[in-house]
Scaffold this active site. Structure first.
Site, PDB file in Angstrom:
ATOM      1  N   SER A   1      68.311  46.552  44.155  1.00 16.99           N
ATOM      2  CA  SER A   1      68.330  47.954  44.543  1.00 16.99           C
ATOM      3  C   SER A   1      67.196  48.286  45.500  1.00 16.99           C
ATOM      4  CB  SER A   1      68.206  48.842  43.296  1.00 16.99           C
ATOM      5  OG  SER A   1      68.018  50.193  43.663  1.00 16.99           O
ATOM      6  N   CYS A   2      67.503  49.121  46.504  1.00 14.94           N
ATOM      7  CA  CYS A   2      66.467  49.615  47.415  1.00 14.94           C
ATOM      8  C   CYS A   2      65.512  50.550  46.686  1.00 14.94           C
ATOM      9  CB  CYS A   2      67.098  50.344  48.598  1.00 14.94           C
ATOM     10  SG  CYS A   2      68.003  51.851  48.153  1.00 14.94           S
ATOM     11  N   SER A   3      65.869  50.970  45.470  1.00 20.32           N
ATOM     12  CA  SER A   3      65.033  51.880  44.685  1.00 20.32           C
ATOM     13  C   SER A   3      64.138  51.161  43.698  1.00 20.32           C
ATOM     14  CB  SER A   3      65.926  52.879  43.931  1.00 20.32           C
ATOM     15  OG  SER A   3      66.671  53.669  44.825  1.00 20.32           O
TER      16      SER A   3
END
Length: 499
Positions: A274-276
């Site tokens: 995830s980019c998060s």
């Protein structure tokens, strides 16, 4: 006869002929791609024009059909296993959970939302708002979430009366194809056309993806910044996301055990696809060592300088992230880097200390791996400064995490970050990668695509949701004229500086 000149002329003619042949071949290939994409778009337009007039119940049924296609446990398990097998990214159990929870959360957000016909009346201002479909949506999706992201975009598009054509990443093609097949079966059960959901045929090429962008009515692009830039340059209205490189701040007032547990969960979920997922943690000096101890208790292993150097040489080749480390487990990464003792200890994630920012300090950037960079800050103000420096290099516009006391007196720190840092979201006391895209314990819309505002070169700063898939027509009726006096609006200005 000048033989040398004749040979030169023949050679020139040969070169020109070869160039012409190559140009002709390329033109034919471009023409074929355009025709193939046009055929897909043509079928989508026919289905969409009928669908958007079918009423709210039909739109709701279509969205439900697409959602259940991925949520049903047997199908979900197939998709999760195929995604990991063919992309080599993440792990099956986390993909299974992500496919289900993200789609369930999206259904929660969409439940009861009116997305066609009259959706609002403002009698005082004489305005009636009418929701209208955008048409055919080009959905550009990444290999990191080859089922969850297409499903999210398809459900949103259908809920708003649109047709959608997916351009998956080459690695994610098989998963997307399986998902689309499942969706077609559910749409047919609901009496709806399968042409509402289509995808580019294999092999996926940049030319076909670019052509789809040009021919669609709207582009929603998630994935590499190259794809996002291509979407913005396509000439078609587009929503694209910014680069991720999330940092979280741990303050002296935080519950360190809780913060470490949540950061570890976020850092390791689906092997950090995830980019998060946090790429850095910035710890206030007063709790620096206790927080490192808490992270170690949650499975983190702090590398020494020599181990860090080995890891850096392995993770980056010629300034680019190595695929052999992307979204792999910490043990696998350690073994690839020659850190066998670390690998054998069974780490959940690796940690490295850092003080610098930018290309010379690659650990300050996004890693897409269970590797966490640790910064030490004098105090809260210094921590915010460090995050600002990180985002000056990479990740501006995305979000920042904050772990603080639950005491209401500390809430001002979250607002301060929101007022001063280039971020669209401030995530307080939560597992960042689970919270940023919406969760059942916060109010953000469920999404796998986060807008990063102008900081991240995006034209929106919300989580991508159904509102981005709609046009709104406004009917304006005449109302009683209300013309204000200039003094009513400029009075304060006049009082301060005069007329």
């Amino acid at each position: 006869m000048n033989v040398r000149a004749s040979h030169a002329e023949v050679g020139a003619h040969g070169v020109n002929a070869n160039a012409s042949a190559k140009a002709s071949t390329q033109a034919n290939a471009d023409s074929n791609v355009a025709e193939e994409v046009a055929a897909l778009v043509g079928r989508a337009r026919i289905a969409q024009r009928e669908f958007e007039r079918a009423g709210q119940d039909a739109l709701d049924m279509a969205a439900a059909a697409a959602a259940w296609a991925i949520m049903e446990p047997g199908r979900n398990r197939q998709l999760a296993e195929l995604s990991v097998r063919d992309t080599g990214l993440g792990n099956v159990d986390d993909k299974f959970r992500k496919n289900y929870r993200k789609t369930l959360g999206l259904l929660r957000d969409l439940h009861g939302q009116k997305t066609t016909g009259v959706i609002a009346r403002d009698a005082a201002n004489g305005i009636v708002e009418i929701a209208r479909a955008v048409g055919v949506v080009a959905a550009i999706t990444p290999s990191t979430n080859p089922a969850a992201t297409p499903a999210n975009k398809i459900v949103n598009a259908l809920k708003c009366g649109n047709a959608v054509i997916v351009a998956p990443s080459p690695k994610g093609y098989s998963s997307c194809a399986l998902l689309v097949g499942f969706i077609h079966a559910q749409l047919e059960k609901a009496g709806l056309s399968p042409d509402l959901v289509q995808m580019l045929p294999a092999p996926i090429s940049k030319a076909a993806t670019a052509e789809l962008m040009r021919q669609a009515d709207l582009v929603v692009a998630t994935g590499s910044q190259a794809n996002v830039r291509m979407a913005y340059a396509s000439g078609t209205p587009a929503f694209g996301v910014g680069a991720g490189n999330v940092a979280s701040i741990v303050t002296a007032s935080a519950d360190l055990h809780d913060a470490a547990r949540k950061i570890a969960l976020s850092k390791t979920f689906d092997n950090a696809t995830s980019c998060s997922s946090e790429n850095s943690v910035v710890i206030e000096d007063a709790v620096y060592q206790p927080m490192l101890d808490a992270l170690a208790a949650c499975g983190g292993v702090l590398l020494d300088n020599d181990q860090k150097a080995k890891l850096q040489a392995t993770m980056w080749r010629d300034g680019k992230l190595s695929p052999q480390c992307t979204a792999r487990s910490a043990a696998v990464i350690a073994r690839v880097a020659g850190l066998d003792e670390i690998a054998e200890s069974g780490p959940r994630f690796l940690m490295v200390k850092e003080t610098g920012f930018g290309e010379r300090y690659p650990f300050s950037g996004e890693k897409l791996a269970p590797v966490l960079t640790v910064y030490r800050a004098r105090d809260f103000e210094h921590a915010a400064e460090i995050v600002g420096d990180i985002y000056s290099y990479m990740g501006a516009g995305h979000s920042v995490g904050l772990h603080i006391s639950r005491d209401a007196a500390d809430t001002g720190q979250a607002v301060e970050l929101g007022e001063t840092l280039p971020v669209a979201r401030v995530i307080v006391n939560q597992a960042h990668c689970l919270a940023t895209g919406g969760n059942f314990d916060n109010g953000l819309p469920f999404s796998l695509s986060m807008g990063c505002g102008t900081w991240g070169r995006n034209n929106f700063s919300t989580n991508l949701n159904f509102h981005q898939y709609l046009n709104i027509t406004r009917v304006a009726y005449p109302i009683e004229e209300r013309v204000p006096e200039a003094d009513d609006l400029l009075g304060e200005f006049f009082r301060r500086v005069g007329r």
